[in-house]
Design an enzyme around this catalytic site. Structure first.
Site, PDB file in Angstrom:
ATOM      1  N   LYS A 185      44.818  55.341  43.322  1.00  0.00           N
ATOM      2  CA  LYS A 185      46.742  55.710  43.826  1.00  0.00           C
ATOM      3  C   LYS A 185      46.721  54.642  42.442  1.00  0.00           C
ATOM      4  O   LYS A 185      46.346  54.080  42.275  1.00  0.00           O
ATOM      5  CB  LYS A 185      47.006  54.706  44.486  1.00  0.00           C
ATOM      6  CG  LYS A 185      48.894  54.926  44.515  1.00  0.00           C
ATOM      7  CD  LYS A 185      50.130  53.632  44.429  1.00  0.00           C
ATOM      8  CE  LYS A 185      49.460  52.676  43.232  1.00  0.00           C
ATOM      9  NZ  LYS A 185      49.905  53.833  42.093  1.00  0.00           N
ATOM     10  N   GLU A 261      40.920  42.840  39.679  1.00  0.00           N
ATOM     11  CA  GLU A 261      40.943  42.648  38.435  1.00  0.00           C
ATOM     12  C   GLU A 261      41.873  42.334  37.901  1.00  0.00           C
ATOM     13  O   GLU A 261      42.725  42.902  37.805  1.00  0.00           O
ATOM     14  CB  GLU A 261      40.240  43.335  38.093  1.00  0.00           C
ATOM     15  CG  GLU A 261      38.120  44.176  37.248  1.00  0.00           C
ATOM     16  CD  GLU A 261      37.673  42.575  37.151  1.00  0.00           C
ATOM     17  OE1 GLU A 261      38.003  42.272  36.930  1.00  0.00           O
ATOM     18  OE2 GLU A 261      36.451  43.041  37.435  1.00  0.00           O
ATOM     19  N   CYS A 295      44.239  43.305  29.586  1.00  0.00           N
ATOM     20  CA  CYS A 295      43.635  42.328  30.247  1.00  0.00           C
ATOM     21  C   CYS A 295      43.288  41.643  29.338  1.00  0.00           C
ATOM     22  O   CYS A 295      42.774  39.718  29.502  1.00  0.00           O
ATOM     23  CB  CYS A 295      43.343  42.488  31.534  1.00  0.00           C
ATOM     24  SG  CYS A 295      41.300  43.872  31.899  1.00  0.00           S
ATOM     25  N   GLU A 392      51.453  35.912  29.464  1.00  0.00           N
ATOM     26  CA  GLU A 392      50.455  36.814  29.331  1.00  0.00           C
ATOM     27  C   GLU A 392      51.291  38.154  28.707  1.00  0.00           C
ATOM     28  O   GLU A 392      52.830  38.112  29.410  1.00  0.00           O
ATOM     29  CB  GLU A 392      50.125  38.043  30.773  1.00  0.00           C
ATOM     30  CG  GLU A 392      48.805  39.225  29.979  1.00  0.00           C
ATOM     31  CD  GLU A 392      48.023  39.637  31.188  1.00  0.00           C
ATOM     32  OE1 GLU A 392      49.373  39.481  32.489  1.00  0.00           O
ATOM     33  OE2 GLU A 392      47.232  40.006  31.325  1.00  0.00           O
TER      34      GLU A 392
HETATM   35  P1  NAP Z   1      50.945  46.032  38.433  1.00  0.00           P
HETATM   36  O1  NAP Z   1      52.662  46.283  38.343  1.00  0.00           O
HETATM   37  O2  NAP Z   1      49.633  45.120  39.616  1.00  0.00           O
HETATM   38  O3  NAP Z   1      50.993  47.352  39.163  1.00  0.00           O
HETATM   39  C1  NAP Z   1      49.015  47.827  39.015  1.00  0.00           C
HETATM   40  C2  NAP Z   1      48.499  48.632  40.075  1.00  0.00           C
HETATM   41  O4  NAP Z   1      49.245  48.433  41.619  1.00  0.00           O
HETATM   42  C3  NAP Z   1      49.417  49.798  40.329  1.00  0.00           C
HETATM   43  O5  NAP Z   1      48.873  51.192  40.452  1.00  0.00           O
HETATM   44  C4  NAP Z   1      51.035  49.668  40.673  1.00  0.00           C
HETATM   45  O6  NAP Z   1      51.407  50.918  41.204  1.00  0.00           O
HETATM   46  C5  NAP Z   1      49.995  49.466  41.808  1.00  0.00           C
HETATM   47  N1  NAP Z   1      51.289  48.368  42.829  1.00  0.00           N
HETATM   48  C6  NAP Z   1      52.593  47.813  41.816  1.00  0.00           C
HETATM   49  N2  NAP Z   1      52.437  46.699  43.067  1.00  0.00           N
HETATM   50  C7  NAP Z   1      51.761  47.462  44.694  1.00  0.00           C
HETATM   51  C8  NAP Z   1      52.117  46.911  45.984  1.00  0.00           C
HETATM   52  N3  NAP Z   1      52.683  45.862  46.734  1.00  0.00           N
HETATM   53  N4  NAP Z   1      51.205  47.136  46.904  1.00  0.00           N
HETATM   54  C9  NAP Z   1      49.520  47.909  45.882  1.00  0.00           C
HETATM   55  N5  NAP Z   1      50.393  48.436  45.374  1.00  0.00           N
HETATM   56  C10 NAP Z   1      51.099  48.231  44.162  1.00  0.00           C
HETATM   57  O7  NAP Z   1      50.543  45.323  37.242  1.00  0.00           O
HETATM   58  P2  NAP Z   1      50.560  46.687  35.787  1.00  0.00           P
HETATM   59  O8  NAP Z   1      51.361  46.617  34.594  1.00  0.00           O
HETATM   60  O9  NAP Z   1      50.022  48.100  36.154  1.00  0.00           O
HETATM   61  O10 NAP Z   1      49.282  46.416  35.030  1.00  0.00           O
HETATM   62  C11 NAP Z   1      49.008  45.275  33.732  1.00  0.00           C
HETATM   63  C12 NAP Z   1      48.426  44.008  34.279  1.00  0.00           C
HETATM   64  O11 NAP Z   1      47.097  44.627  34.647  1.00  0.00           O
HETATM   65  C13 NAP Z   1      47.768  42.684  33.424  1.00  0.00           C
HETATM   66  O12 NAP Z   1      48.324  41.787  34.482  1.00  0.00           O
HETATM   67  C14 NAP Z   1      47.162  43.055  33.295  1.00  0.00           C
HETATM   68  O13 NAP Z   1      46.147  42.179  32.937  1.00  0.00           O
HETATM   69  C15 NAP Z   1      46.377  43.378  34.217  1.00  0.00           C
HETATM   70  N6  NAP Z   1      44.937  44.239  34.089  1.00  0.00           N
HETATM   71  C16 NAP Z   1      43.958  43.640  34.489  1.00  0.00           C
HETATM   72  C17 NAP Z   1      42.361  43.900  33.988  1.00  0.00           C
HETATM   73  C18 NAP Z   1      41.313  43.145  34.790  1.00  0.00           C
HETATM   74  O14 NAP Z   1      40.153  44.367  34.424  1.00  0.00           O
HETATM   75  N7  NAP Z   1      41.264  42.019  34.622  1.00  0.00           N
HETATM   76  C19 NAP Z   1      42.378  45.400  33.355  1.00  0.00           C
HETATM   77  C20 NAP Z   1      43.243  46.017  33.001  1.00  0.00           C
HETATM   78  C21 NAP Z   1      44.900  45.456  33.507  1.00  0.00           C
HETATM   79  P3  NAP Z   1      52.831  51.483  40.846  1.00  0.00           P
HETATM   80  O15 NAP Z   1      52.292  51.948  39.533  1.00  0.00           O
HETATM   81  O16 NAP Z   1      53.443  52.587  41.174  1.00  0.00           O
HETATM   82  O17 NAP Z   1      53.920  49.602  40.745  1.00  0.00           O
END
Ligand code: NAP
Length: 488
Positions: A185, A261, A295, A392
């Protein structure tokens, strides 16, 4: 809206439906959602908006395909990945354009991500044929110990919008190599890149049902039942710590193996003996790669007081020279942030720091006009009470703090619930080793501003996550160990 014929062509060519069991389907009631260009705020196209029922159909397809896929020769799995690596590389220009249109980063950065993303397929094409076991004589000399590593089973992969391709290939590559089927997804802000990748994998020979793509805006409602269903055996998530924590809780129901991650809050420490020009060069990469929406982005700069002003001036010169604009335009180095909320959050963090006494050295104001732009910004004299010392930022903002003792820098660097990556600049080898050992992080960039590498274990400690992606351990996340006690 796509602005040129080429933009229209690449968007038209992307599959817009759900990809399930090798077929493209509409979502229930033909529901769709729009994908926007963040540089204009205009609609690029619509894609299928899956319902919970659609999610379960995708899960069944992955589950049905699992036994045959697990039995496929490792060499064949590796060769599919290798062909996909080559197809991605050949088509990098088109994929980069799709990525830039839906996510905003400049084309050169999209291409750099594509090279990085494709490397996971090349790396895991090589790992597919190196899944080993163990055979030994029991300590008593009587029995034998046989240890085998087998595919864990159907996986659920959830990816974020900031690296739309690489966060997918980092999971899909090892899952394919290990012999696992999957439902992926992608983030609803950037679904097009993964849909494009799914077509490439099919062309590379991936059998139907091994990779199923579900795009949806009812994210929690669609993912929840899949996580609760015993047929999924592994959840690999990249995204925010907040969502990751919820998913860990949900995964407890079926005791799923999870890879998480999550968020970062990387410190960037520059010691008095560092090469300041190299540190500035590294800071540009650690801060401005992906417009700060990474990240791994340096979030807090701790600079020794002896070199702080020199470092700050040089960083300000570089940051204020960067060309901001639509990522498709020639020479643009800073695209828009992904959406209005993200841009507003960055502005709020800067305003909070300024109110508490920080000095704006460059940037700091939302420009007028369309799109979600925020300028490269450097703040000095930042008080430790500023929110961006803890949160962040996920944007092009570099807050600078100073220190005089190494111990103080390390204490400040570690004063966070996150622990993904830390950056350290020093020319003294023993200081480099001593301080690297003390930094609480899964990764350390030592005299370099980037750690991402398909051949190295990527991941965090503390609330930055669980498990590692890439490197020789990346495939272990998709394998289960079985031990056979043999009476001989
Ligand atoms: P996010 O809001 O957590 O969303 C990530 C993914 O999770 C999206 O596909 C989102 O879908 C989905 N999601 C949201 N709510 C969910 C739920 N209740 N159940 C299942 N899936 C759900 O994060 P983001 O804003 O896209 O990404 C930014 C974050 O990712 C930052 O905190 C960054 O540090 C972190 N990140 C970490 C790494 C690493 O390797 N550590 C790498 C890249 C990014 P929707 O898009 O449909 O909401």
């Amino acid at each position: 809206m796509a602005e040129t014929d080429r933009e229209r062509r690449v968007i038209d060519e992307v599959t817009k439906g759900l990809i399930i069991g090798g077929s493209v389907r509409d979502a229930t009631e033909q529901k769709t959602f729009g994908v926007e260009d963040p540089s204009t705020g205009e609609l690029l196209c619509d894609v299928a908006d899956a319902s919970p029922e659609d999610g379960m159909v995708a899960l069944k397809a992955a589950h049905d395909a699992q036994p045959e896929w697990a039995a496929t020769a490792p060499r064949e799995r590796g060769e599919i990945l290798r062909r996909a690596f080559e197809l991605i590389t050949e088509r990098a220009d088109d994929i980069a354009l799709i990525m830039t249109l839906e996510m905003g980063k400049p084309l050169a950065e999209s291409k750099a991500e594509i090279t990085y993303a494709a490397e996971f397929f090349r790396w895991f094409s090589e790992e597919a044929v190196r899944i080993s076991g163990e055979w030994k004589v029991n300590a008593t000399g009587n029995g034998r110990v046989l240890v085998m590593r087998q595919p864990i089973g159907p996986c659920l992969l959830i990816t974020p919008w900031n690296f739309p391709l690489a966060m997918g290939t980092r999971k899909i590559g090892p899952a394919i190599a290990a012999g696992c089927t999957m439902v992926i997804k992608p983030a609803s802000l950037t679904p097009l890149t993964i849909l494009k990748l799914a077509d490439i994998l099919a062309e590379a020979g991936l059998p139907d049902g091994v990779l199923n793509v579900v795009t949806t805006t009812s994210t929690g409602k669609v993912m929840g039942p899949l996580i609760a269903d015993g047929r999924i055996r592994k959840l690999s998530f990249t995204g925010s710590t907040e969502v990751g924590q919820k998913l860990i809780e949900q995964s407890a129901q079926q005791v799923l193996k999870t890879s998480m991650e999550l968020g970062g809050n990387a410190p960037f420490v520059v010691c008095a003996d560092a090469d300041v020009d190299e540190a500035v060069q590294g800071a540009m990469l650690a801060k401005m790669r992906n417009i700060g929406e990474a990240c791994t982005a340096a979030n807090r700069f701790y600079i020794h007081a002896d070199v702080a002003e020199e470092f700050t001036k040089k960083l300000v010169d570089r940051m204020s020279d960067m060309k901001v604009g639509r990522g498709t335009e020639e020479g643009v180095e800073v695209g828009p942030l992904v959406e209005a909320d993200q841009r507003d959050k960055v502005a709020e963090l800067v305003d909070d720091a300024v109110q508490k006494g920080a000095t704006v050295r460059t940037g700091g104001q939302i420009p007028s006009g369309a799109g979600y732009f925020y300028p490269p910004t450097v703040l000095s004299d930042v008080p430790t009470s500023a929110r961006l010392a803890k949160e962040e930022i996920f944007g092009p903002v570099a807050p600078i703090f100073t220190f005089t003792e190494d111990d103080d820098a390390i204490r400040a660097a570690n004063d966070t619930e996150f622990g993904l990556v830390s950056y350290l600049y020093t020319k003294d080898l023993s200081r480099a080793i001593r301080l690297s050992e003390r930094l609480e992080a899964g990764m350390v960039g030592l005299n370099q501003g980037m750690v991402s590498n398909a051949g190295a274990p990527f991941g965090g400690v503390k609330q930055s996550g669980l498990g590692r992606e890439g490197g020789t351990v990346g495939i272990d996340e998709y394998l289960e160990i079985k031990y056979v006690a043999m009476n001989v």
